[in-house]
Design an enzyme around this catalytic site. Structure first.
Site, short mmCIF file in Angstrom:
data_model
loop_
_atom_site.label_atom_id
_atom_site.label_comp_id
_atom_site.label_asym_id
_atom_site.label_seq_id
_atom_site.Cartn_x
_atom_site.Cartn_y
_atom_site.Cartn_z
CB SER A 86 -0.94 0.01 1.21
OG SER A 86 -1.89 -1.03 1.11
CB CYS A 87 3.89 2.22 1.87
SG CYS A 87 3.18 2.16 3.53
CB THR A 88 4.96 0.33 -3.11
OG1 THR A 88 5.95 -0.17 -2.20
CG2 THR A 88 5.56 0.45 -4.50
#
Length: 268
Positions: free
Chosen positions: A162-164
């Site tokens: 999700s952060c990527t």
């Protein structure tokens, strides 16, 4: 708090989270409603996100203060012991935990512990400046960007799915942020070398700051998710005067942060 989750013929154990998310058998799965199946699937995605993050670096103990008894002779008195099993439409969830507090041998041996309480950053407030290291090891202060809008987004960890996705969404819309005259700053507890590798791998054109120890995250009052086990994903938009105009929190829809911040910037 050891947790055991069983379903569809396999078993998963983790000391960090308790999420019932899969039916025990295909027949149980068929009996679930559409809503229940969606909930199961969302819990499965949450588990993937948790596993992808380096838990020793981003676990709850790093976000909360710890207290040790000062009297070596004090004994731990158990005040809660729990072992439970629940059944949710074919979902098996078992948990055991214990909680203890130190006892005082006498009132004279008790002492006061100094605790620092941080007030969270709110809309309409001008937060205090901070200084952190970026992905190149250079010190960067928030006050450096005064006079232009700034997007400060806190995210759980480099390299998690999700952060990527969120970082790449900011990258793909970066020209729109530049057109609005805004700077983008991402902050997590990862060290500068991790940020450098993350930025290089995903060709990120904006600044990533290293908040090791989560000091700024705690000062700004970024809420954690999943009972405090997952660092929160929260975005702030500051105007040219440094005043907070938007606070947006959405852990599992990372691209929505970009949509909401651009909408606000275009109205400033």
């Amino acid at each position: 708090m050891p947790i055991t989750i069983e379903g569809w013929g396999w078993q998963l154990s983790t000391p960090y989270i308790a999420v019932p998310f899969l039916p025990q058998s295909p027949t149980d799965h068929a009996s679930l409603s559409a809503t229940e199946n969606i909930v199961c699937f969302c819990c499965f995605l949450i588990l993937i996100e948790m596993v992808s993050i380096s838990l020793p670096k981003h676990s709850l103990p790093s976000l909360l203060p710890t207290h040790k008894p000062r009297n070596p002779s004090s004994q731990n008195l158990p005040i809660l012991s729990m072992s439970s099993q629940s059944q949710f439409h074919g979902l098996k969830f078992s948990q055991s935990s214990s909680l203890s507090i130190p006892s005082s041998s006498s009132s004279s041996s008790s002492s006061l512990t100094k605790t620092t309480i941080f007030a969270k950053v709110s809309k309409g407030q001008v937060p205090s400046s901070f200084t952190l290291k970026d992905q190149d090891g250079n010190t960067v202060s928030l006050s450096k960007f005064k006079g232009k809008p700034v997007v400060v987004y806190f995210y759980p960890a480099d390299e998690s799915p999700s952060c990527t996705k969120q970082a790449c969404a900011f990258r793909d819309s970066y020209e729109k942020f530049k057109k609005a005259g805004a700077e983008v700053i991402g902050i997590s507890g990862d060290d500068p070398s991790s940020h450098k590798a993350f930025a290089k791998k995903n060709r990120l054109p904006f600044t990533l700051l290293s908040d090791e120890g989560n000091k700024i995250r705690n000062e700004w009052g970024v809420p954690a998710d999943l009972f405090g086990t997952l660092p929160g994903r929260q975005t702030y938009v500051l105007d040219k005067k440094g005043m907070v105009q938007l606070i947006y929190n959405n852990q599992f829809q990372p691209e929505k942060h970009i949509d909401e911040t651009l909408k606000l910037l275009q109205s400033l």
